[in-house]
Scaffold this active site. Structure first.
Site, PDB file in Angstrom:
ATOM      1  N   LYS A   9      23.117  50.875   4.503  1.00 14.01           N
ATOM      2  CA  LYS A   9      22.860  50.639   3.077  1.00 14.01           C
ATOM      3  C   LYS A   9      21.398  50.301   2.848  1.00 14.01           C
ATOM      4  CE  LYS A   9      27.511  48.749   2.931  1.00 14.01           C
ATOM      5  NZ  LYS A   9      28.305  47.525   3.115  1.00 14.01           N
ATOM      6  N   GLN A  57      25.771  58.607  -1.200  1.00 16.10           N
ATOM      7  CA  GLN A  57      26.376  57.971  -2.384  1.00 16.10           C
ATOM      8  C   GLN A  57      25.464  56.873  -2.872  1.00 16.10           C
ATOM      9  OE1 GLN A  57      30.666  56.960  -2.019  1.00 16.10           O
ATOM     10  NE2 GLN A  57      30.152  54.894  -2.758  1.00 16.10           N
ATOM     11  N   ASP A  58      25.336  56.765  -4.211  1.00 16.11           N
ATOM     12  CA  ASP A  58      24.607  55.663  -4.850  1.00 16.11           C
ATOM     13  C   ASP A  58      25.616  54.756  -5.524  1.00 16.11           C
ATOM     14  OD1 ASP A  58      21.474  57.167  -6.130  1.00 16.11           O
ATOM     15  OD2 ASP A  58      22.063  56.383  -4.154  1.00 16.11           O
ATOM     16  N   TYR A  80      22.549  50.357  -4.719  1.00 11.97           N
ATOM     17  CA  TYR A  80      22.324  50.633  -3.304  1.00 11.97           C
ATOM     18  C   TYR A  80      22.826  52.009  -2.911  1.00 11.97           C
ATOM     19  CZ  TYR A  80      26.988  48.343  -2.793  1.00 11.97           C
ATOM     20  OH  TYR A  80      28.302  47.941  -2.916  1.00 11.97           O
ATOM     21  N   HIS A 104      31.129  42.525   3.763  1.00  7.20           N
ATOM     22  CA  HIS A 104      31.916  43.737   3.985  1.00  7.20           C
ATOM     23  C   HIS A 104      31.185  44.724   4.877  1.00  7.20           C
ATOM     24  CE1 HIS A 104      33.224  42.915  -0.431  1.00  7.20           C
ATOM     25  NE2 HIS A 104      33.872  42.121   0.399  1.00  7.20           N
ATOM     26  N   LYS A 158      40.263  39.429  -2.797  1.00  6.35           N
ATOM     27  CA  LYS A 158      40.065  40.063  -1.473  1.00  6.35           C
ATOM     28  C   LYS A 158      39.043  39.280  -0.656  1.00  6.35           C
ATOM     29  CE  LYS A 158      37.545  43.763  -1.424  1.00  6.35           C
ATOM     30  NZ  LYS A 158      37.040  45.165  -1.559  1.00  6.35           N
ATOM     31  N   ASP A 159      37.972  38.856  -1.296  1.00 10.57           N
ATOM     32  CA  ASP A 159      36.906  38.165  -0.564  1.00 10.57           C
ATOM     33  C   ASP A 159      37.285  36.739  -0.207  1.00 10.57           C
ATOM     34  OD1 ASP A 159      33.992  39.818  -2.065  1.00 10.57           O
ATOM     35  OD2 ASP A 159      35.422  40.422  -0.521  1.00 10.57           O
TER      36      ASP A 159
HETATM   37  C1  LIG Z   1      32.666  49.779  -2.625  1.00  8.39           C
HETATM   38  C2  LIG Z   1      33.297  50.733  -3.594  1.00  8.39           C
HETATM   39  C3  LIG Z   1      34.249  50.313  -4.495  1.00  8.39           C
HETATM   40  N1  LIG Z   1      34.794  51.205  -5.379  1.00  8.39           N
HETATM   41  C4  LIG Z   1      35.787  50.703  -6.332  1.00  8.39           C
HETATM   42  C5  LIG Z   1      36.983  50.032  -5.713  1.00  8.39           C
HETATM   43  C6  LIG Z   1      37.361  48.976  -6.736  1.00  8.39           C
HETATM   44  O1  LIG Z   1      38.192  49.558  -7.724  1.00  8.39           O
HETATM   45  C7  LIG Z   1      36.047  48.592  -7.377  1.00  8.39           C
HETATM   46  C8  LIG Z   1      35.440  47.304  -6.827  1.00  8.39           C
HETATM   47  O2  LIG Z   1      35.427  47.426  -5.420  1.00  8.39           O
HETATM   48  P1  LIG Z   1      35.091  46.143  -4.541  1.00  8.39           P
HETATM   49  O3  LIG Z   1      35.808  44.944  -5.067  1.00  8.39           O
HETATM   50  O4  LIG Z   1      35.333  46.544  -3.093  1.00  8.39           O
HETATM   51  O5  LIG Z   1      33.518  45.976  -4.791  1.00  8.39           O
HETATM   52  P2  LIG Z   1      32.528  44.972  -4.043  1.00  8.39           P
HETATM   53  O6  LIG Z   1      33.194  43.665  -3.792  1.00  8.39           O
HETATM   54  O7  LIG Z   1      31.257  45.006  -4.766  1.00  8.39           O
HETATM   55  O8  LIG Z   1      32.360  45.682  -2.616  1.00  8.39           O
HETATM   56  C9  LIG Z   1      31.090  45.957  -2.055  1.00  8.39           C
HETATM   57  O9  LIG Z   1      30.558  44.718  -1.667  1.00  8.39           O
HETATM   58  C10 LIG Z   1      29.601  44.666  -0.638  1.00  8.39           C
HETATM   59  C11 LIG Z   1      28.390  43.912  -1.139  1.00  8.39           C
HETATM   60  C12 LIG Z   1      29.232  45.942   0.010  1.00  8.39           C
HETATM   61  O10 LIG Z   1      28.199  46.034   0.682  1.00  8.39           O
HETATM   62  C13 LIG Z   1      30.133  47.100  -0.067  1.00  8.39           C
HETATM   63  O11 LIG Z   1      29.425  48.249  -0.522  1.00  8.39           O
HETATM   64  C14 LIG Z   1      31.332  46.917  -0.909  1.00  8.39           C
HETATM   65  O12 LIG Z   1      32.372  46.417  -0.095  1.00  8.39           O
HETATM   66  O13 LIG Z   1      35.154  49.696  -7.111  1.00  8.39           O
HETATM   67  C15 LIG Z   1      34.437  52.531  -5.409  1.00  8.39           C
HETATM   68  O14 LIG Z   1      34.969  53.324  -6.214  1.00  8.39           O
HETATM   69  N2  LIG Z   1      33.507  52.980  -4.504  1.00  8.39           N
HETATM   70  C16 LIG Z   1      32.906  52.128  -3.605  1.00  8.39           C
HETATM   71  O15 LIG Z   1      32.047  52.583  -2.822  1.00  8.39           O
END
Ligand SMILES: Cc1cn([C@H]2C[C@H](O)[C@@H](COP(=O)(O)OP(=O)(O)O[C@H]3O[C@H](C)C(=O)[C@H](O)[C@H]3O)O2)c(=O)[nH]c1=O
Length: 201
Positions: free
Chosen positions: A91, A65-66, A151, A81, A188-189
């Site tokens: 990654k 996956q990209d 990534y 995460h 969440k974070d």
């Molecule tokens: C991670 C991911 C998220 N999503 C959807 C889920 C949510 O609707 C939206 C945002 O997700 P999230 O808030 O989890 O995104 P990040 O905060 O950038 O999360 C990432 O942040 C750190 C830096 C990481 O290394 C991980 O890859 C990942 O956890 O994208 C997807 O559809 N596919 C995915 O692979």
């Protein structure tokens, strides 16, 4: 130091030597990958991922996956995460435009470097990438407005398998360019436990 003053861009210039280079970091499993950029009067060409070249450096990765992330303002922070079994991910992270401080934390229980981290500036200017293996929590803070991050991951997204550690856990000692009050974070974070509370994988 005021949060905004810590956002000064720390750019590094990558002097490519015509081939992909892989560098070690303070954590042996975390590597910096520097693809070559072949410039000419039209611009440049760069092989940003080459399975054979990474395998020659001991990085065996079957990416599935990209991900492409656009961030707004400098000080946007995502992480820390990881995904746990049955959906672990390694990654390969790069910043296409702008700059980020990219961080990997060893959260493998029993590891001699448990709780230690590596922080590396990735930018469209230095063209550097960070290899984050399974068992490491990952996060980044943007150093510029509009930072775009791309990534590759070795496991599919599995929200049920996602775990996190609070980015500013004092036990980690990560020198982020923003503090909790100034960082642009998801709800969440804001809610992750510290590493002691998470426990590791
Ligand atoms: C991670 C991911 C998220 N999503 C959807 C889920 C949510 O609707 C939206 C945002 O997700 P999230 O808030 O989890 O995104 P990040 O905060 O950038 O999360 C990432 O942040 C750190 C830096 C990481 O290394 C991980 O890859 C990942 O956890 O994208 C997807 O559809 N596919 C995915 O692979």
């Amino acid at each position: 130091m005021p949060a905004e003053s810590k956002l000064a861009t720390r750019s590094g210039i990558d002097r490519s030597t015509g081939r992909l280079r892989v560098e070690t970091t303070a954590l042996p499993e975390v590597r910096i990958v520097r693809p070559a950029r072949h410039g000419d009067g039209r611009g440049f060409f760069s092989e940003v991922w080459n399975r054979r070249a990474l395998a020659a450096a001991g990085i065996e990765a079957d990416f599935v996956q990209d991900n492409h992330v656009l961030n707004g303002r400098a000080g946007t922070l995502r992480g820390l995460h990881l995904q746990v079994a049955p959906s672990p991910q390694a990654k390969l992270v790069r910043c296409l435009r702008g700059a980020i401080l990219d961080v990997a934390v060893d959260v493998r229980r029993g590891s001699p470097t448990f709780g230690r981290h590596v922080a590396v500036e990735l930018s469209g200017e230095n063209w550097a990438q960070l290899w984050v293996p399974e068992g490491f929590a990952h996060g980044y803070c943007t150093l510029t407005d509009g930072a775009e991050v791309i990534y590759k991951v070795t496991g599919y997204y599995d929200a049920q398998a996602e775990r996190g550690v609070r980015f500013d856990d004092p036990a980690l000692g990560i020198d982020w360019p923003v503090d909790r009050g100034a960082a642009i974070l998801s709800e969440k974070d804001r809610a992750w436990p510290d590493l002691a509370g998470f426990g590791g994988v």
